[in-house]
Design a protein around this motif. Sequence first.
Motif, PDB file in Angstrom:
ATOM      1  N   ALA A 201      67.716 -84.714  32.461  1.00 25.25           N
ATOM      2  CA  ALA A 201      69.369 -84.647  32.172  1.00 25.25           C
ATOM      3  C   ALA A 201      70.099 -85.614  32.456  1.00 25.25           C
ATOM      4  O   ALA A 201      71.377 -85.588  32.697  1.00 25.25           O
ATOM      5  N   SER A 202      69.556 -86.967  32.889  1.00 25.82           N
ATOM      6  CA  SER A 202      70.141 -87.832  33.373  1.00 25.82           C
ATOM      7  C   SER A 202      71.431 -88.426  32.474  1.00 25.82           C
ATOM      8  O   SER A 202      72.505 -88.887  33.117  1.00 25.82           O
ATOM      9  N   SER A 203      71.286 -88.216  30.967  1.00 29.44           N
ATOM     10  CA  SER A 203      72.240 -88.588  30.202  1.00 29.44           C
ATOM     11  C   SER A 203      73.388 -87.969  30.356  1.00 29.44           C
ATOM     12  O   SER A 203      74.712 -87.948  30.178  1.00 29.44           O
ATOM     13  N   ALA A 204      73.254 -86.359  30.328  1.00 28.48           N
ATOM     14  CA  ALA A 204      74.343 -85.468  30.778  1.00 28.48           C
ATOM     15  C   ALA A 204      74.934 -85.603  32.065  1.00 28.48           C
ATOM     16  O   ALA A 204      76.175 -85.560  32.074  1.00 28.48           O
ATOM     17  N   PHE A 205      74.334 -85.771  33.060  1.00 24.77           N
ATOM     18  CA  PHE A 205      74.843 -86.282  34.340  1.00 24.77           C
ATOM     19  C   PHE A 205      75.849 -87.550  34.238  1.00 24.77           C
ATOM     20  O   PHE A 205      76.831 -87.470  34.652  1.00 24.77           O
ATOM     21  N   LEU A 206      75.404 -88.432  33.409  1.00 24.63           N
ATOM     22  CA  LEU A 206      76.172 -89.797  33.440  1.00 24.63           C
ATOM     23  C   LEU A 206      77.449 -89.561  32.719  1.00 24.63           C
ATOM     24  O   LEU A 206      78.791 -89.850  32.855  1.00 24.63           O
ATOM     25  N   THR A 207      77.130 -88.487  31.630  1.00 23.88           N
ATOM     26  CA  THR A 207      78.313 -88.236  30.945  1.00 23.88           C
ATOM     27  C   THR A 207      79.294 -87.379  31.448  1.00 23.88           C
ATOM     28  O   THR A 207      80.733 -87.992  31.532  1.00 23.88           O
ATOM     29  N   VAL A 208      79.059 -86.503  32.141  1.00 24.64           N
ATOM     30  CA  VAL A 208      80.008 -85.809  33.088  1.00 24.64           C
ATOM     31  C   VAL A 208      80.573 -86.664  34.003  1.00 24.64           C
ATOM     32  O   VAL A 208      81.627 -86.365  34.489  1.00 24.64           O
ATOM     33  N   PHE A 209      79.842 -87.588  34.792  1.00 25.38           N
ATOM     34  CA  PHE A 209      80.592 -88.384  35.688  1.00 25.38           C
ATOM     35  C   PHE A 209      81.402 -89.206  35.368  1.00 25.38           C
ATOM     36  O   PHE A 209      82.812 -89.377  35.868  1.00 25.38           O
ATOM     37  N   LEU A 210      81.292 -89.904  34.100  1.00 26.88           N
ATOM     38  CA  LEU A 210      82.316 -90.609  33.290  1.00 26.88           C
ATOM     39  C   LEU A 210      83.543 -89.772  33.045  1.00 26.88           C
ATOM     40  O   LEU A 210      84.612 -90.137  33.323  1.00 26.88           O
TER      41      LEU A 210
END
Length: 298
Positions: A201-210
Motif C-alpha cells: 500500500a505504499s502508493s496509498a501511504f504516499l497519497t495520504v501523506f501528501l
Amino acid sequence: MAVKKIWAFLRLLIISGIGFIVLYPLIYMVSCAFRDRIDMTDPTVIWIPRHPTLAVIQETIKAMDFWNTLKNTLILNIGCSFVQVLSCSITGYGFARFKFRGRNMLFAVVIMMILVPPQVISLPLYSLFRHFGIGDFSVNLIDSMFTMYLPAITGNGIRSGLMILIFRQFFKGLPKELEDAAYIDGCGAFRTFVQIMIPNASSAFLTVFLFSVVLYWNDYYISSAFFTDTKTIALMLKNLDTELKLRLFDSVSAELDPREQIVWKQAGCLISITPVLIMYIFLQKYFTEGIERSGIIG
C-alpha cells in the motif's frame, strides 16, 4: 478531414483556455512578486514589470521571519502528517478487513468527520486542551504543538476522516489471499499489517501523506485557535499586513496604498506555496497512482 481539423483546433482552444484559467493566479503571483510596488500604480504594466526587483521577496521573507517560521511549520507539519498516516492507516485497515460489532456505526462517524466543519468542534477542543487532564490534575496545552499532535495520533487530525476512507478503499481492493497466506505462515494481524499490507500500500501511504502535508501546511483556522506565539507559514501569511507594517515600517498604524500592498501579498503567497509545489513535482506520479487505486476500487 476538415471536420477533424476543426475539432482538433477546438480542442486546442478549449485546453489552452482551461490551462490559462488554472495558471492565471500563479502567473499573476509571479508577475507581482518580482515587480517594484510603484508598478502597481502604472496602468501600462500588465504582466512584465517595468522595474523588476528581488527587494519585495526579500522584504516579505523578513516580514514573515520566514526561516524560523519554516522550521516551526516543518516540525508541526511533517510530524503531524507522519503520525496521522500511521493512525489513519491502522483505522482504515480495521474497517476494511475486520468484522466487529458496531462497525457500520463507527464508519458513519468517520463519514461525519468529513462532512462536519472544524468550526463546530473548535470550542469543545479549546476547552479540552485548556484544561487537559483528569480531576484536579490538569495542564494547559494551548500554544503547544500537543494541540495538533494529539488529534493526529488518535486519528482525529485535520480531515482525518478522508484519510481513513482512502485507506479503507485501498485495503479493500487488495487480494484477501495475501493475508490468508500470512496467517498460514503464523503471522498475527499486526505482523501481517506491517510486513504484508504496508509494502503493498505504499502508493496509498504516499497519497495520504501528501494530502496531510498540504492540509496542515495551509491550515490557519485551527492553528489560530490554539496558537498565540507559535508561528506557522499560514498564520504569518494571514497576518502579513500587520507584520509588514511592524517589521518594515516600525509602526502598526503605518498607511500603505492597498494596490502597493498587493506585491507583498503575492510575494508571500508565492513563498508559501513554493515548498509544496516542489514536493508535488517530484512525487506527482505516485500521488496520481494512489488516487486512482483508492478511488476506483470500492
